[in-house]
Design a protein around this motif. Structure first.
Motif, PDB file in Angstrom:
ATOM      1  N   VAL A   1      50.155  32.128  43.029  1.00 14.93           N
ATOM      2  CA  VAL A   1      48.978  32.973  43.196  1.00 14.93           C
ATOM      3  C   VAL A   1      48.244  32.554  44.470  1.00 14.93           C
ATOM      4  O   VAL A   1      47.653  31.473  44.535  1.00 14.93           O
ATOM      5  CB  VAL A   1      48.041  32.866  41.969  1.00 14.93           C
ATOM      6  CG1 VAL A   1      46.796  33.718  42.173  1.00 14.93           C
ATOM      7  CG2 VAL A   1      48.775  33.299  40.708  1.00 14.93           C
ATOM      8  N   GLU A   2      48.287  33.420  45.476  1.00 16.06           N
ATOM      9  CA  GLU A   2      47.590  33.158  46.735  1.00 16.06           C
ATOM     10  C   GLU A   2      46.087  33.425  46.550  1.00 16.06           C
ATOM     11  O   GLU A   2      45.679  34.160  45.649  1.00 16.06           O
ATOM     12  CB  GLU A   2      48.143  34.058  47.842  1.00 16.06           C
ATOM     13  CG  GLU A   2      49.630  33.902  48.096  1.00 16.06           C
ATOM     14  CD  GLU A   2      49.969  32.630  48.864  1.00 16.06           C
ATOM     15  OE1 GLU A   2      49.055  31.999  49.422  1.00 16.06           O
ATOM     16  OE2 GLU A   2      51.170  32.288  48.916  1.00 16.06           O
ATOM     17  N   ASN A   3      45.284  32.867  47.448  1.00 17.28           N
ATOM     18  CA  ASN A   3      43.839  33.093  47.370  1.00 17.28           C
ATOM     19  C   ASN A   3      43.484  34.570  47.419  1.00 17.28           C
ATOM     20  O   ASN A   3      42.504  35.015  46.799  1.00 17.28           O
ATOM     21  CB  ASN A   3      43.131  32.377  48.527  1.00 17.28           C
ATOM     22  CG  ASN A   3      43.108  30.875  48.357  1.00 17.28           C
ATOM     23  OD1 ASN A   3      43.296  30.354  47.259  1.00 17.28           O
ATOM     24  ND2 ASN A   3      42.854  30.162  49.440  1.00 17.28           N
ATOM     25  N   SER A   4      44.273  35.339  48.135  1.00 19.54           N
ATOM     26  CA  SER A   4      43.978  36.770  48.290  1.00 19.54           C
ATOM     27  C   SER A   4      43.996  37.509  46.956  1.00 19.54           C
ATOM     28  O   SER A   4      43.387  38.582  46.835  1.00 19.54           O
ATOM     29  CB  SER A   4      44.983  37.407  49.257  1.00 19.54           C
ATOM     30  OG  SER A   4      46.314  37.203  48.798  1.00 19.54           O
TER      31      SER A   4
ATOM     32  N   ASP B   1      39.977  41.063  45.140  1.00 21.32           N
ATOM     33  CA  ASP B   1      39.555  42.327  44.533  1.00 21.32           C
ATOM     34  C   ASP B   1      39.038  42.149  43.111  1.00 21.32           C
ATOM     35  O   ASP B   1      38.772  43.117  42.410  1.00 21.32           O
ATOM     36  CB  ASP B   1      40.692  43.362  44.563  1.00 21.32           C
ATOM     37  CG  ASP B   1      41.907  42.923  43.759  1.00 21.32           C
ATOM     38  OD1 ASP B   1      41.923  41.757  43.306  1.00 21.32           O
ATOM     39  OD2 ASP B   1      42.829  43.742  43.575  1.00 21.32           O
ATOM     40  N   LYS B   2      38.907  40.879  42.676  1.00 17.93           N
ATOM     41  CA  LYS B   2      38.421  40.590  41.323  1.00 17.93           C
ATOM     42  C   LYS B   2      37.067  39.891  41.334  1.00 17.93           C
ATOM     43  O   LYS B   2      36.322  39.937  40.351  1.00 17.93           O
ATOM     44  CB  LYS B   2      39.442  39.705  40.589  1.00 17.93           C
ATOM     45  CG  LYS B   2      40.817  40.355  40.435  1.00 17.93           C
ATOM     46  CD  LYS B   2      41.838  39.368  39.897  1.00 17.93           C
ATOM     47  CE  LYS B   2      43.191  40.048  39.693  1.00 17.93           C
ATOM     48  NZ  LYS B   2      43.744  40.610  40.940  1.00 17.93           N
ATOM     49  N   LEU B   3      36.770  39.192  42.443  1.00 22.94           N
ATOM     50  CA  LEU B   3      35.551  38.404  42.542  1.00 22.94           C
ATOM     51  C   LEU B   3      34.929  38.587  43.915  1.00 22.94           C
ATOM     52  O   LEU B   3      35.582  39.053  44.855  1.00 22.94           O
ATOM     53  CB  LEU B   3      35.865  36.910  42.359  1.00 22.94           C
ATOM     54  CG  LEU B   3      36.463  36.446  41.042  1.00 22.94           C
ATOM     55  CD1 LEU B   3      37.070  35.064  41.218  1.00 22.94           C
ATOM     56  CD2 LEU B   3      35.388  36.417  39.954  1.00 22.94           C
ATOM     57  N   GLU B   4      33.675  38.193  44.039  1.00 22.05           N
ATOM     58  CA  GLU B   4      33.034  38.163  45.361  1.00 22.05           C
ATOM     59  C   GLU B   4      33.448  36.868  46.059  1.00 22.05           C
ATOM     60  O   GLU B   4      32.720  35.877  46.080  1.00 22.05           O
ATOM     61  CB  GLU B   4      31.511  38.235  45.215  1.00 22.05           C
ATOM     62  CG  GLU B   4      30.799  38.375  46.550  1.00 22.05           C
ATOM     63  CD  GLU B   4      29.291  38.434  46.400  1.00 22.05           C
ATOM     64  OE1 GLU B   4      28.608  38.165  47.399  1.00 22.05           O
ATOM     65  OE2 GLU B   4      28.809  38.720  45.291  1.00 22.05           O
ATOM     66  N   THR B   5      34.653  36.890  46.607  1.00 18.21           N
ATOM     67  CA  THR B   5      35.197  35.708  47.267  1.00 18.21           C
ATOM     68  C   THR B   5      36.231  36.152  48.294  1.00 18.21           C
ATOM     69  O   THR B   5      36.535  37.349  48.409  1.00 18.21           O
ATOM     70  CB  THR B   5      35.825  34.741  46.247  1.00 18.21           C
ATOM     71  OG1 THR B   5      36.095  33.488  46.891  1.00 18.21           O
ATOM     72  CG2 THR B   5      37.117  35.293  45.659  1.00 18.21           C
ATOM     73  N   SER B   6      36.770  35.195  49.033  1.00 15.73           N
ATOM     74  CA  SER B   6      37.774  35.505  50.044  1.00 15.73           C
ATOM     75  C   SER B   6      38.665  34.292  50.256  1.00 15.73           C
ATOM     76  O   SER B   6      38.313  33.170  49.878  1.00 15.73           O
ATOM     77  CB  SER B   6      37.117  35.892  51.370  1.00 15.73           C
ATOM     78  OG  SER B   6      36.454  34.765  51.935  1.00 15.73           O
ATOM     79  N   ASP B   7      39.811  34.529  50.857  1.00  8.65           N
ATOM     80  CA  ASP B   7      40.710  33.439  51.199  1.00  8.65           C
ATOM     81  C   ASP B   7      39.990  32.405  52.061  1.00  8.65           C
ATOM     82  O   ASP B   7      40.088  31.197  51.829  1.00  8.65           O
ATOM     83  CB  ASP B   7      41.929  33.990  51.937  1.00  8.65           C
ATOM     84  CG  ASP B   7      42.847  32.906  52.455  1.00  8.65           C
ATOM     85  OD1 ASP B   7      43.213  32.011  51.671  1.00  8.65           O
ATOM     86  OD2 ASP B   7      43.199  32.933  53.646  1.00  8.65           O
TER      87      ASP B   7
ATOM     88  N   ARG C   1      39.403  28.457  51.070  1.00  5.78           N
ATOM     89  CA  ARG C   1      40.010  27.427  51.926  1.00  5.78           C
ATOM     90  C   ARG C   1      38.965  26.491  52.508  1.00  5.78           C
ATOM     91  O   ARG C   1      39.128  25.273  52.512  1.00  5.78           O
ATOM     92  CB  ARG C   1      40.783  28.079  53.075  1.00  5.78           C
ATOM     93  CG  ARG C   1      42.102  28.709  52.687  1.00  5.78           C
ATOM     94  CD  ARG C   1      42.778  29.248  53.933  1.00  5.78           C
ATOM     95  NE  ARG C   1      43.933  30.063  53.614  1.00  5.78           N
ATOM     96  CZ  ARG C   1      45.119  29.906  54.157  1.00  5.78           C
ATOM     97  NH1 ARG C   1      45.307  28.942  55.047  1.00  5.78           N
ATOM     98  NH2 ARG C   1      46.122  30.695  53.844  1.00  5.78           N
ATOM     99  N   SER C   2      37.877  27.062  53.031  1.00  2.00           N
ATOM    100  CA  SER C   2      36.883  26.250  53.735  1.00  2.00           C
ATOM    101  C   SER C   2      36.149  25.306  52.797  1.00  2.00           C
ATOM    102  O   SER C   2      35.734  24.217  53.209  1.00  2.00           O
ATOM    103  CB  SER C   2      35.878  27.156  54.450  1.00  2.00           C
ATOM    104  OG  SER C   2      35.134  27.937  53.522  1.00  2.00           O
TER     105      SER C   2
ATOM    106  N   ARG D   1      33.523  32.527  39.975  1.00  3.53           N
ATOM    107  CA  ARG D   1      34.255  32.191  41.195  1.00  3.53           C
ATOM    108  C   ARG D   1      34.150  30.714  41.552  1.00  3.53           C
ATOM    109  O   ARG D   1      34.941  30.200  42.333  1.00  3.53           O
ATOM    110  CB  ARG D   1      33.751  33.027  42.376  1.00  3.53           C
ATOM    111  CG  ARG D   1      32.388  32.616  42.920  1.00  3.53           C
ATOM    112  CD  ARG D   1      32.103  33.296  44.234  1.00  3.53           C
ATOM    113  NE  ARG D   1      30.857  32.796  44.836  1.00  3.53           N
ATOM    114  CZ  ARG D   1      30.469  33.084  46.068  1.00  3.53           C
ATOM    115  NH1 ARG D   1      31.220  33.863  46.835  1.00  3.53           N
ATOM    116  NH2 ARG D   1      29.334  32.590  46.542  1.00  3.53           N
ATOM    117  N   GLY D   2      33.176  30.026  40.971  1.00  4.29           N
ATOM    118  CA  GLY D   2      33.016  28.605  41.261  1.00  4.29           C
ATOM    119  C   GLY D   2      34.038  27.723  40.573  1.00  4.29           C
ATOM    120  O   GLY D   2      34.202  26.554  40.931  1.00  4.29           O
ATOM    121  N   THR D   3      34.766  28.271  39.574  1.00  3.03           N
ATOM    122  CA  THR D   3      35.766  27.474  38.865  1.00  3.03           C
ATOM    123  C   THR D   3      37.153  28.094  38.864  1.00  3.03           C
ATOM    124  O   THR D   3      38.143  27.396  39.062  1.00  3.03           O
ATOM    125  CB  THR D   3      35.342  27.232  37.395  1.00  3.03           C
ATOM    126  OG1 THR D   3      35.177  28.495  36.735  1.00  3.03           O
ATOM    127  CG2 THR D   3      34.059  26.437  37.317  1.00  3.03           C
ATOM    128  N   CYS D   4      37.256  29.404  38.660  1.00  2.00           N
ATOM    129  CA  CYS D   4      38.585  29.983  38.416  1.00  2.00           C
ATOM    130  C   CYS D   4      39.490  29.935  39.634  1.00  2.00           C
ATOM    131  O   CYS D   4      40.720  29.987  39.491  1.00  2.00           O
ATOM    132  CB  CYS D   4      38.473  31.396  37.868  1.00  2.00           C
ATOM    133  SG  CYS D   4      37.928  32.633  39.056  1.00  2.00           S
TER     134      CYS D   4
END
Length: 323
Positions: A18-21, A25-31, A35-36, A152-155
């Motif tokens: 499972v890549e970060n990408s 489309d499920k959370l307010e997050t990005s690759d 990574r950062s 998004r802070g854990t999953c």
């Protein structure tokens, strides 16, 4: 003095990567965001119906093969996990049956991300005491089963996998020049329980629950406590940070790993890093990292390895060994 030396390592990762990408489309997050902040690029998730014991069996077989041993050579199994197949019996017994082992002992250790360090220290003590000559020590997790996919802070942090080592008794001189496990240090402090926990359980709620974490506070405790336990274990072995050839840390977060290494005066080229490809696999992360590095031929006989981890509890510890 009897020492417990590592005869073989092995690991298994589920096929699904499972890549970060996948999260975008499920959370307010990005690759880039993942990574950062964590250094994680991808992780593996167990397939539907694939259990923690399934992963542990595959890792154990790989470790036995690398050690050149059969399951009949093993006296016991200690499995570290926070995601067991069932409330009981111990997942270790399911692994035992899956490997075709019908003698000896098999039990679980639960210290969350520090579980493998606790299991390794227990196996070392049993070998030193003469209770066993060869022990399979496994870390196996299916953390994807306890994720809150809206957090998004854990999953985005966790993945599934398993790693294993075969420990065998060998006589040593009782000095820091011996091969094998030289010293360990284990710690827990339950007042920090709510920093990292699962909000369900048999006795409390009758449910499985989901993982909850106060990430900033865990980070603050992690760097301080990991460096402290590492120095304590090294001192018990009669060594210092300057003697360490490889740091094999719990692979939780690249920032924690880098800060801990810096606090210990170790450059990153002396650190085994797998967090980018595995994410945080809890009790499986250290044996996974050991197996990956061992398979790549990075460890030379006689080199000093330091492993350290911190997890829910809070529980933390370190093990020093000579390869």
């Amino acid at each position: 003095m009897r020492r417990a030396i590592i005869r073989g390592t092995g690991h298994y990762l589920p096929e699904r990567i499972v890549e970060n990408s996948w999260f975008e489309d499920k959370l307010e997050t990005s690759d880039e965001w993942i990574r950062s902040r964590t250094g994680i690029e991808r992780r593996h998730f167990a397939a539907e119906g694939q259990t923690t014991s399934d992963l542990g069996i595959r890792a154990a077989r790989a470790a036995l093969e690398r050690a050149g041993m059969a399951i009949g050579d093993i006296d016991g199994i200690i499995l570290a996990t926070s995601t067991p197949d069932f409330t009981f019996p111990a997942t270790a017994t399911i692994v035992q049956a899956g490997l075709g082992m019908s003698r000896g002992f098999a039990f679980d250790v639960q210290a969350v991300c520090a579980g493998f360090v606790f299991a390794l220290a227990n196996a070392d003590a049993m070998i030193r005491a003469g209770q066993a000559d060869r022990i399979l020590v496994i870390g196996a997790e299916t953390f994807s089963r306890i994720m809150d996919w809206t957090d998004r802070g854990t999953c985005v942090l966790f993945g599934d996998g398993a790693g294993a080592v075969v420990l065998e008794a060998q006589d040593g001189a009782g000095t820091s020049d011996d091969r094998g496990i030289l010293a360990s240090d284990l710690n827990s402090d339950g007042k920090y329980r709510e920093l990292l926990y699962v909000d369900g359980g048999v006795s409390a709620t009758g449910t499985v629950g989901k993982l909850r974490m106060q990430g900033n506070l865990v980070f603050r405790h992690a760097v301080e406590k990991l460096a402290s336990t590492a120095h304590t274990a090294l001192g018990r072995a009669g060594l210092t940070g300057a003697d360490v050839d490889w740091l094999v840390p719990h692979q939780a977060n690249l920032r924690i790993i880098s800060a801990t290494a810096q606090k210990m005066g170790l450059p990153l080229d002396k650190v085994v890093l797998t967090v980018a490809d595995h994410g945080n696999t809890s009790a499986a992360s250290i044996p996974l990292a050991l197996s990956v590095a061992d398979g790549a031929g990075r460890f030379a006989p006689g080199q000093v390895l330091l492993t350290e981890a911190i997890g829910g509890g809070l529980s933390w510890g370190a093990v020093v060994l000579r390869w």
